[in-house]
Design a protein around this motif. Structure first.
Motif, PDB file in Angstrom:
ATOM      1  N   LEU A  76      16.727 -19.952 -19.886  1.00 35.36           N
ATOM      2  CA  LEU A  76      16.021 -19.855 -18.187  1.00 35.36           C
ATOM      3  C   LEU A  76      17.144 -19.268 -17.138  1.00 35.36           C
ATOM      4  N   THR A  77      17.937 -18.109 -17.509  1.00 27.69           N
ATOM      5  CA  THR A  77      18.088 -17.141 -17.033  1.00 27.69           C
ATOM      6  C   THR A  77      17.482 -16.639 -15.541  1.00 27.69           C
ATOM      7  N   VAL A  78      16.292 -16.888 -15.513  1.00 30.46           N
ATOM      8  CA  VAL A  78      15.097 -16.497 -15.169  1.00 30.46           C
ATOM      9  C   VAL A  78      14.915 -17.169 -13.750  1.00 30.46           C
ATOM     10  N   LEU A  79      15.983 -17.917 -13.800  1.00 30.40           N
ATOM     11  CA  LEU A  79      15.774 -19.138 -12.588  1.00 30.40           C
ATOM     12  C   LEU A  79      16.810 -18.679 -11.990  1.00 30.40           C
ATOM     13  N   ALA A  80      17.770 -17.171 -12.336  1.00 34.27           N
ATOM     14  CA  ALA A  80      19.431 -17.110 -11.764  1.00 34.27           C
ATOM     15  C   ALA A  80      18.718 -16.434 -11.074  1.00 34.27           C
ATOM     16  N   VAL A  81      17.467 -14.882 -11.575  1.00 31.87           N
ATOM     17  CA  VAL A  81      17.455 -13.956 -10.895  1.00 31.87           C
ATOM     18  C   VAL A  81      17.376 -14.015  -9.579  1.00 31.87           C
ATOM     19  N   SER A  82      16.385 -14.932  -8.725  1.00 33.52           N
ATOM     20  CA  SER A  82      16.692 -14.898  -7.329  1.00 33.52           C
ATOM     21  C   SER A  82      16.584 -16.148  -6.776  1.00 33.52           C
ATOM     22  N   HIS A  83      16.282 -16.526  -5.664  1.00 32.04           N
ATOM     23  CA  HIS A  83      15.965 -17.810  -4.555  1.00 32.04           C
ATOM     24  C   HIS A  83      14.787 -17.722  -5.110  1.00 32.04           C
ATOM     25  N   GLN A  84      13.434 -16.918  -4.832  1.00 32.51           N
ATOM     26  CA  GLN A  84      11.662 -16.890  -4.896  1.00 32.51           C
ATOM     27  C   GLN A  84      11.677 -17.245  -5.954  1.00 32.51           C
ATOM     28  N   ILE A  85      12.427 -17.077  -6.954  1.00 29.80           N
ATOM     29  CA  ILE A  85      11.605 -16.965  -8.035  1.00 29.80           C
ATOM     30  C   ILE A  85      11.665 -18.485  -8.583  1.00 29.80           C
ATOM     31  N   TYR A  86      13.310 -19.122  -8.083  1.00 27.83           N
ATOM     32  CA  TYR A  86      13.728 -20.451  -8.667  1.00 27.83           C
ATOM     33  C   TYR A  86      12.776 -21.138  -8.223  1.00 27.83           C
ATOM     34  N   ALA A  87      12.412 -20.915  -6.417  1.00 33.66           N
ATOM     35  CA  ALA A  87      11.058 -21.871  -5.976  1.00 33.66           C
ATOM     36  C   ALA A  87       9.992 -21.709  -6.020  1.00 33.66           C
ATOM     37  N   GLU A  88       9.903 -20.387  -6.808  1.00 34.73           N
ATOM     38  CA  GLU A  88       7.902 -20.442  -7.466  1.00 34.73           C
ATOM     39  C   GLU A  88       7.762 -21.246  -9.373  1.00 34.73           C
ATOM     40  N   ALA A  89       8.926 -20.910 -10.516  1.00 27.12           N
ATOM     41  CA  ALA A  89       9.020 -20.997 -11.089  1.00 27.12           C
ATOM     42  C   ALA A  89       9.982 -22.608 -12.056  1.00 27.12           C
ATOM     43  N   ASN A  90      10.482 -23.288 -11.060  1.00 22.82           N
ATOM     44  CA  ASN A  90      11.504 -24.392 -11.204  1.00 22.82           C
ATOM     45  C   ASN A  90      10.191 -25.894 -11.964  1.00 22.82           C
ATOM     46  N   HIS A  91       9.287 -25.388 -10.990  1.00 20.74           N
ATOM     47  CA  HIS A  91       9.085 -26.519 -11.473  1.00 20.74           C
ATOM     48  C   HIS A  91       7.948 -27.051 -12.195  1.00 20.74           C
ATOM     49  N   ILE A  92       8.103 -25.775 -13.204  1.00 23.13           N
ATOM     50  CA  ILE A  92       6.556 -25.130 -13.719  1.00 23.13           C
ATOM     51  C   ILE A  92       7.787 -25.831 -15.696  1.00 23.13           C
ATOM     52  N   LEU A  93       8.789 -26.025 -14.735  1.00 24.32           N
ATOM     53  CA  LEU A  93       9.944 -26.177 -15.910  1.00 24.32           C
ATOM     54  C   LEU A  93       9.264 -27.207 -16.653  1.00 24.32           C
ATOM     55  N   TRP A  94      10.206 -28.020 -15.321  1.00 28.77           N
ATOM     56  CA  TRP A  94       9.265 -30.028 -15.800  1.00 28.77           C
ATOM     57  C   TRP A  94       8.109 -30.215 -15.739  1.00 28.77           C
ATOM     58  N   THR A  95       7.300 -29.289 -15.369  1.00 28.79           N
ATOM     59  CA  THR A  95       5.597 -30.107 -15.085  1.00 28.79           C
ATOM     60  C   THR A  95       5.337 -29.730 -16.700  1.00 28.79           C
ATOM     61  N   THR A  96       4.679 -29.002 -16.863  1.00 33.63           N
ATOM     62  CA  THR A  96       4.015 -28.580 -18.056  1.00 33.63           C
ATOM     63  C   THR A  96       4.869 -27.933 -19.763  1.00 33.63           C
ATOM     64  N   ASN A  97       6.125 -28.144 -19.708  1.00 33.61           N
ATOM     65  CA  ASN A  97       6.917 -28.771 -21.292  1.00 33.61           C
ATOM     66  C   ASN A  97       7.065 -30.446 -21.416  1.00 33.61           C
ATOM     67  N   THR A  98       7.004 -30.509 -22.714  1.00 31.37           N
ATOM     68  CA  THR A  98       7.483 -31.817 -23.558  1.00 31.37           C
ATOM     69  C   THR A  98       8.217 -31.930 -23.741  1.00 31.37           C
ATOM     70  N   PHE A  99       9.197 -32.925 -22.919  1.00 30.49           N
ATOM     71  CA  PHE A  99      11.202 -32.840 -23.203  1.00 30.49           C
ATOM     72  C   PHE A  99      10.587 -34.172 -25.072  1.00 30.49           C
ATOM     73  N   SER A 100      11.227 -33.644 -25.901  1.00 31.79           N
ATOM     74  CA  SER A 100      11.417 -34.504 -27.329  1.00 31.79           C
ATOM     75  C   SER A 100      12.672 -34.765 -26.992  1.00 31.79           C
ATOM     76  N   CYS A 101      12.659 -35.755 -27.483  1.00 28.78           N
ATOM     77  CA  CYS A 101      14.133 -36.439 -27.822  1.00 28.78           C
ATOM     78  C   CYS A 101      14.332 -37.590 -28.618  1.00 28.78           C
ATOM     79  N   CYS A 102      15.351 -37.094 -29.885  1.00 33.81           N
ATOM     80  CA  CYS A 102      15.501 -37.630 -31.490  1.00 33.81           C
ATOM     81  C   CYS A 102      16.417 -39.366 -31.254  1.00 33.81           C
ATOM     82  N   ASP A 103      16.861 -39.759 -30.849  1.00 33.83           N
ATOM     83  CA  ASP A 103      17.198 -40.317 -30.213  1.00 33.83           C
ATOM     84  C   ASP A 103      17.643 -41.515 -28.767  1.00 33.83           C
TER      85      ASP A 103
END
Length: 351
Positions: A156-183
């Protein structure tokens, strides 16, 4: 009576500063973007190519999450502080799944890593999906053989490189991944530390539930209605449920099992969301020796019924009607108890 102020100097508790998200002036932001577009080889790429890069780095993964909660009497905040002090590390674990597949997929032969496990003589062991992922949720200790560096984790450190990268990539982290919780504790803590915008962006969730040992109570608590209402972007839900139900009990309750049991109280709230896909699998333990458990055809039928409940287009109306009936039933029970109490109450004798 007017309260007198003390004569000495008074000290007030300092107020904590409110955290405000960083926002550069529009003109300064435009200048930074323009400079990056000229000087950065990455940001000089077309937006479509950059989007593919962000997806390759941050997206389209199944991420197993685990919160190591060692004391039920502590708040999450106090627990985090004590855990850091005792173990010098975060109580969070996460592993990117390297062998994802259907929840009800075929069992695979388990081949233990010779660096960590000694292969004893005996029959081969077969396990369901994600068994190898679950092995790495261990409490830290000096003798723990698990090396987390051998497993992929999110960078996730790539999101801290620049404000522009954060603005472009942050939504991909939350919209395309599947978050699995075991309890339920892990899910509750994970969502408690998310912002409202992050909750709204989450598209895919996976839950591992254990209905054998009361884990469903934690899930019902975690899946509160205010939280469910905030997850307006959720579209895909995957459920892997461990429940070793006796065959004769299933024959007695199969007609209204999911509607009458408390196990699905939290899941029924999710039917109020506009889900487009739900994958449900009921399973029994790979190593169980209990006889007379319900068969796979029965587990598949129960899973299909739960899937239909979750994907019902009128789920919100059905849930509201169920809650209305529950309130009416509770009111009637309270009235009946009050009537019984009044009948049992002794009548005062007249003098």
């Amino acid at each position: 009576m007017k309260r007198e102020k003390p004569d000495g100097p008074t000290t007030s508790r300092p107020q904590a500063r409110k955290r405000v998200a960083f926002s550069a002036p529009k003109a300064a932001t435009r200048a930074i973007i323009k400079r990056n577009a000229i000087t950065s080889p990455l940001l000089r790429l077309p937006p479509e190519i950059r989007d593919r890069v962000w997806r390759e780095v941050l997206g389209e993964r199944l991420i197993h999450l685990k919160y190591i909660y060692i004391d039920d009497d502590l708040s999450f905040e106090d627990h985090d502080t004590i855990y850091w002090h005792c173990y010098d590390r975060s109580p969070w674990r996460h592993i990117v799944c390297e062998d994802d597949g259907p929840e009800d997929g075929p069992k695979k032969k388990w081949i233990p890593n010779p660096r960590y496990y000694i292969r004893l003589p005996g029959p081969d062991l077969y396990h369901g999906p994600h068994h190898d992922c679950d092995l790495h949720y261990e409490k830290p200790s000096s003798s723990s053989p698990i090396n987390f560096d051998e497993h992929e984790t999110m960078r996730l450190t790539v999101l801290a490189v620049s404000h522009q990268i954060y603005a472009e990539a942050n939504h991909i982290l939350w919209t395309t991944n599947t978050f699995s919780c075991c309890d339920g504790i892990t899910f509750q803590r994970f969502m408690k530390t998310r912002t409202l915008s992050q909750k709204r962006l989450i598209r895919n969730l996976r839950f591992e539930m254990d209905w054998e040992f009361g884990d469903w109570k934690l899930w019902n608590k975690a899946l509160s209605m205010p939280l469910v209402k905030s997850m307006i972007g959720l579209r895909t839900l995957r459920l892997n449920i461990l429940y070793e139900l006796k065959e004769y009990l299933w024959q007695d309750v199969k007609d209204n099992f999911l509607e009458s049991t408390s196990f699905t109280e939290g899941l029924r709230k999710l039917s109020t969301l506009p889900l487009t896909d739900a994958e449900v699998a009921f399973r029994i333990s790979e190593h169980t020796s209990r006889p007379g458990l319900w068969q796979k055809v029965d587990r598949d039928a129960c899973a299909q019924k739960l899937r239909e409940i979750l994907l019902n287009p009128e789920g919100a109306e059905v849930y509201a009607e169920q809650q209305r009936r529950l309130k009416e039933s509770s009111a009637m029970n309270r009235q009946m108890e009050a009537n019984r109490a009044s009948i049992r109450r002794p009548v005062a004798s007249k003098q």
